[in-house]
Design an enzyme around this catalytic site. Structure first.
Site, mmCIF file in Angstrom:
data_model
loop_
_atom_site.group_PDB
_atom_site.id
_atom_site.type_symbol
_atom_site.label_atom_id
_atom_site.label_comp_id
_atom_site.label_asym_id
_atom_site.label_seq_id
_atom_site.Cartn_x
_atom_site.Cartn_y
_atom_site.Cartn_z
ATOM 1 N N GLY A 82 0.747 -1.118 0.039
ATOM 2 C CA GLY A 82 0.032 0.109 0.044
ATOM 3 C C GLY A 82 0.871 1.389 -0.073
ATOM 4 O O GLY A 82 2.033 1.265 -0.272
ATOM 5 N N TRP A 124 2.271 2.938 2.392
ATOM 6 C CA TRP A 124 3.326 2.798 3.194
ATOM 7 C C TRP A 124 4.236 1.803 2.691
ATOM 8 O O TRP A 124 5.341 1.529 2.914
ATOM 9 C CB TRP A 124 2.916 2.625 4.853
ATOM 10 N N LYS A 168 -0.008 -0.184 12.291
ATOM 11 C CA LYS A 168 -0.586 0.480 13.108
ATOM 12 C C LYS A 168 -1.813 -0.187 13.365
ATOM 13 O O LYS A 168 -2.705 0.453 12.733
ATOM 14 C CB LYS A 168 -0.472 1.881 12.768
ATOM 15 N N LYS A 218 -2.671 6.157 18.437
ATOM 16 C CA LYS A 218 -2.667 7.555 18.373
ATOM 17 C C LYS A 218 -3.962 7.663 17.047
ATOM 18 O O LYS A 218 -4.181 8.782 16.825
ATOM 19 C CB LYS A 218 -1.309 7.884 17.668
ATOM 20 N N ARG A 251 -4.582 10.597 7.276
ATOM 21 C CA ARG A 251 -5.845 10.108 6.560
ATOM 22 C C ARG A 251 -6.991 9.964 7.444
ATOM 23 O O ARG A 251 -8.037 10.238 6.989
ATOM 24 C CB ARG A 251 -5.791 8.787 5.730
ATOM 25 N N LYS A 302 -6.616 2.156 3.228
ATOM 26 C CA LYS A 302 -7.496 1.934 4.417
ATOM 27 C C LYS A 302 -7.105 2.474 5.601
ATOM 28 O O LYS A 302 -6.320 3.143 5.891
ATOM 29 C CB LYS A 302 -7.360 0.254 4.487
ATOM 30 N N GLN A 351 -7.314 2.887 9.601
ATOM 31 C CA GLN A 351 -7.173 2.106 10.898
ATOM 32 C C GLN A 351 -7.618 2.828 11.936
ATOM 33 O O GLN A 351 -8.591 2.227 13.047
ATOM 34 C CB GLN A 351 -5.696 1.976 11.159
HETATM 35 N N1 LIG Z 1 0.379 5.595 4.671
HETATM 36 C C1 LIG Z 1 0.886 5.890 5.664
HETATM 37 O O1 LIG Z 1 1.199 7.178 5.673
HETATM 38 C C2 LIG Z 1 1.386 5.041 6.949
HETATM 39 C C3 LIG Z 1 2.557 5.392 7.461
HETATM 40 C C4 LIG Z 1 2.854 4.452 8.816
HETATM 41 C C5 LIG Z 1 2.142 3.352 9.044
HETATM 42 N N2 LIG Z 1 0.877 3.081 8.154
HETATM 43 C C6 LIG Z 1 0.412 1.687 8.348
HETATM 44 O O2 LIG Z 1 0.844 0.811 7.497
HETATM 45 C C7 LIG Z 1 0.014 -0.147 7.465
HETATM 46 C C8 LIG Z 1 -0.216 -0.483 6.002
HETATM 47 O O3 LIG Z 1 -0.684 0.716 5.298
HETATM 48 P P1 LIG Z 1 -0.367 1.361 3.828
HETATM 49 O O4 LIG Z 1 -0.522 2.727 3.965
HETATM 50 O O5 LIG Z 1 0.586 0.594 3.393
HETATM 51 O O6 LIG Z 1 -1.844 0.831 3.009
HETATM 52 P P2 LIG Z 1 -2.939 1.515 2.087
HETATM 53 O O7 LIG Z 1 -3.876 1.896 3.112
HETATM 54 O O8 LIG Z 1 -2.236 2.585 1.427
HETATM 55 O O9 LIG Z 1 -3.380 0.326 1.149
HETATM 56 C C9 LIG Z 1 -4.368 -0.833 1.413
HETATM 57 C C10 LIG Z 1 -3.326 -2.225 1.068
HETATM 58 O O10 LIG Z 1 -4.363 -3.049 1.625
HETATM 59 C C11 LIG Z 1 -4.394 -4.191 0.410
HETATM 60 N N3 LIG Z 1 -5.436 -4.812 0.400
HETATM 61 C C12 LIG Z 1 -6.522 -4.655 0.120
HETATM 62 N N4 LIG Z 1 -7.761 -5.466 0.377
HETATM 63 C C13 LIG Z 1 -6.879 -6.420 1.071
HETATM 64 C C14 LIG Z 1 -6.978 -7.865 1.671
HETATM 65 N N5 LIG Z 1 -8.274 -8.315 1.588
HETATM 66 N N6 LIG Z 1 -6.150 -8.492 2.120
HETATM 67 C C15 LIG Z 1 -4.844 -7.941 2.044
HETATM 68 N N7 LIG Z 1 -4.592 -6.829 1.723
HETATM 69 C C16 LIG Z 1 -5.558 -6.282 1.165
HETATM 70 C C17 LIG Z 1 -4.199 -3.292 -0.666
HETATM 71 O O11 LIG Z 1 -3.859 -3.896 -1.853
HETATM 72 C C18 LIG Z 1 -3.228 -2.056 -0.260
HETATM 73 O O12 LIG Z 1 -2.102 -2.563 -0.612
HETATM 74 C C19 LIG Z 1 -1.341 0.608 8.209
HETATM 75 O O13 LIG Z 1 -1.493 -0.341 9.533
HETATM 76 C C20 LIG Z 1 -1.029 1.722 8.382
HETATM 77 O O14 LIG Z 1 -1.807 2.313 9.546
HETATM 78 C C21 LIG Z 1 0.623 3.869 7.094
HETATM 79 O O1 LIG Z 2 -2.678 8.695 7.256
HETATM 80 P P1 LIG Z 2 -2.887 7.809 8.590
HETATM 81 O O2 LIG Z 2 -3.769 8.563 9.231
HETATM 82 O O3 LIG Z 2 -2.967 6.591 8.311
HETATM 83 O O4 LIG Z 2 -1.420 8.087 9.224
HETATM 84 C C1 LIG Z 2 -0.239 7.680 8.901
HETATM 85 C C2 LIG Z 2 0.716 7.705 9.729
HETATM 86 O O5 LIG Z 2 0.558 6.587 10.670
HETATM 87 C C3 LIG Z 2 1.240 8.943 10.429
HETATM 88 O O6 LIG Z 2 2.368 8.603 10.951
#
Ligand SMILES: NC(=O)c1ccc[n+]([C@@H]2O[C@H](COP(=O)([O-])OP(=O)(O)OC[C@H]3O[C@@H](n4cnc5c(N)ncnc54)[C@H](O)[C@@H]3O)[C@@H](O)[C@H]2O)c1
Ligand SMILES: O=P(O)(O)OC[C@H](O)CO
Length: 358
Positions: free
Chosen positions: A13, A15, A121, A205, A270, A297, A299
């Protein structure tokens, strides 16, 4: 001579793809790591083409991280078992609602002696109480699991804007290896031993971020949001004390995974953005997620439900008025204006008195 170590990334996704850019570049400089990094992609069609094919041909995840090239040594794989096979270092970075299914899928394909790090997270509530992602992964795969979390909005990191992050790793030698995979001049890693504290902060958070979004949706100002951030941080620390056996260290809240992430998420994330829309439009979070995030997605509202499940089952909702209000606004149709109800709780007797800086 073959390198002894090999990384795979489970998740692609926003991250996950950003982490793959960093790791893909870093392994090229590390002689003890294989050059190839397999990245498991939850397969989907984008403009008539498979996302894996797009990534492997154009070296860009056009859906989840458009505008940023991936190193060619990052190879997209649609089969999670194939991605993980042979890997010594497994980076788990998927939305937390999908983790249990993924673990069942890869169980049996993980190499003996492998280790993992969770960038997720989120928490789950199960028969053990509140279970973190590293605990869940460890129970399923029986391998050592570390955590990485911080004030880390992925798009800003992909643009290589300077920031910090925190790795929680119990073993100092392992921490050095994980740091070598993630650290860059613009992504500064600090390691601590408090694995659960790091991921706990990153998960909870997101509930505070939902509260901050409500304040923005109500059109209230910076002072009001600062009050929500302050109370939210106190409730995070209080909740940390409730998770018996976890021994979350108070100093962890001063790392990037703690107060810094609360700040960035309450201004740029987000969860904040969609909570603002929730107030302005009255649409449910799940609908806004579908309409506004193009497959990404949320959280935060799920974690609000999970935290409430935990505190209500223990009869301590009165100790968490903000988390309780956020849950009731998200799920019970209560008015966003009720977020302030009952917030005058005395936190002064909490065992770990918060530092005046916070
Ligand atoms: N995006 C950020 O800025 C950020 C930063 C730090 C931590 N995180 C955390 O990282 C984790 C992953 O978030 P992200 O931003 O990489 O994802 P995302 O929200 O950008 O994307 C969703 C992902 O889930 C996948 N998906 C959809 N349906 C699915 C299913 N049934 N089974 C498995 N995968 C499926 C999609 O293909 C996609 O890769 C989350 O816990 C998020 O809180 C995100
Ligand atoms: O875009 P959010 O709200 O999923 O937050 C992204 C990261 O967790 C920020 O550190």
């Amino acid at each position: 001579m073959t390198a002894p170590n090999k990384v795979c990334i489970l998740g692609s996704g926003n991250w996950g793809t950003t982490a793959a850019r960093i790791i893909g570049a870093n392994v090229q400089k590390l002689r003890n790591f294989d050059n190839e990094v397999k990245m498991w992609v939850y397969e989907e069609m984008v403009d008539g083409r498979k996302l894996t094919e797009i990534i492997n041909t154009d070296h860009e995840n056009v859906k989840y991280l458009p505008g940023h090239k991936l190193p060619a040594n990052v190879v997209a794989v649609p089969d999670a078992c194939e991605a993980v096979r042979g890997a010594t270092h497994i980076v788990v970075v998927i939305p937390h609602q999908f983790i249990e299914h993924l673990l069942k899928t890869i169980h049996g394909s993980v190499k003996h002696g492998a280790r993992a790090i969770s960038l997720i997270k989120g928490i789950v509530i199960d028969k053990h109480g509140m279970t973190t992602m590293t605990q869940l992964i460890h129970r399923s795969l029986a391998i050592p699991v570390s955590s990485l979390s911080g004030a880390n909005i992925a798009n800003e990191i992909a643009e290589e804007k300077y920031c910090e992050t925190t790795i929680g790793c119990a073993e100092p030698d392992e921490a050095i290896v994980w740091r070598s995979l993630f650290n860059t001049p613009y992504f500064q890693v600090n390691c601590v031993s408090d694995v659960i504290g790091v991921e706990f902060c990153g998960a909870v958070k997101n509930v505070v971020a939902v509260g901050a979004g409500f304040i923005d949706g109500l059109g209230l100002g910076n002072n009001t949001k600062a009050a929500i951030i302050r109370i939210g941080t106190l409730e995070m620390r209080r909740l940390a004390m409730h998770i018996s056996g976890a021994q979350i260290q108070d100093s962890t809240f001063n790392e990037s995974c703690g107060i810094a992430d609360v700040i960035t998420t309450c201004y740029g994330g987000r969860n904040r953005r969609l909570a603002e829309e929730f107030v302005k439009t009255g649409k449910p979070m799940a609908q806004l997620e579908q309409e506004m995030l193009n497959g990404q997605k949320l959280q935060g509202y799920l974690t609000a439900g999970e935290v409430y499940q935990y505190i209500s089952s223990r009869g301590v909702t009165d100790h968490f008025p903000l988390f309780t209000r956020i849950y009731k606004i998200c799920y019970k149709g209560e008015a966003p204006q009720t977020i302030f109800d009952g917030l005058n709780v005395d936190f002064s007797q909490d065992r770990r008195t918060p530092s005046p800086m916070l």
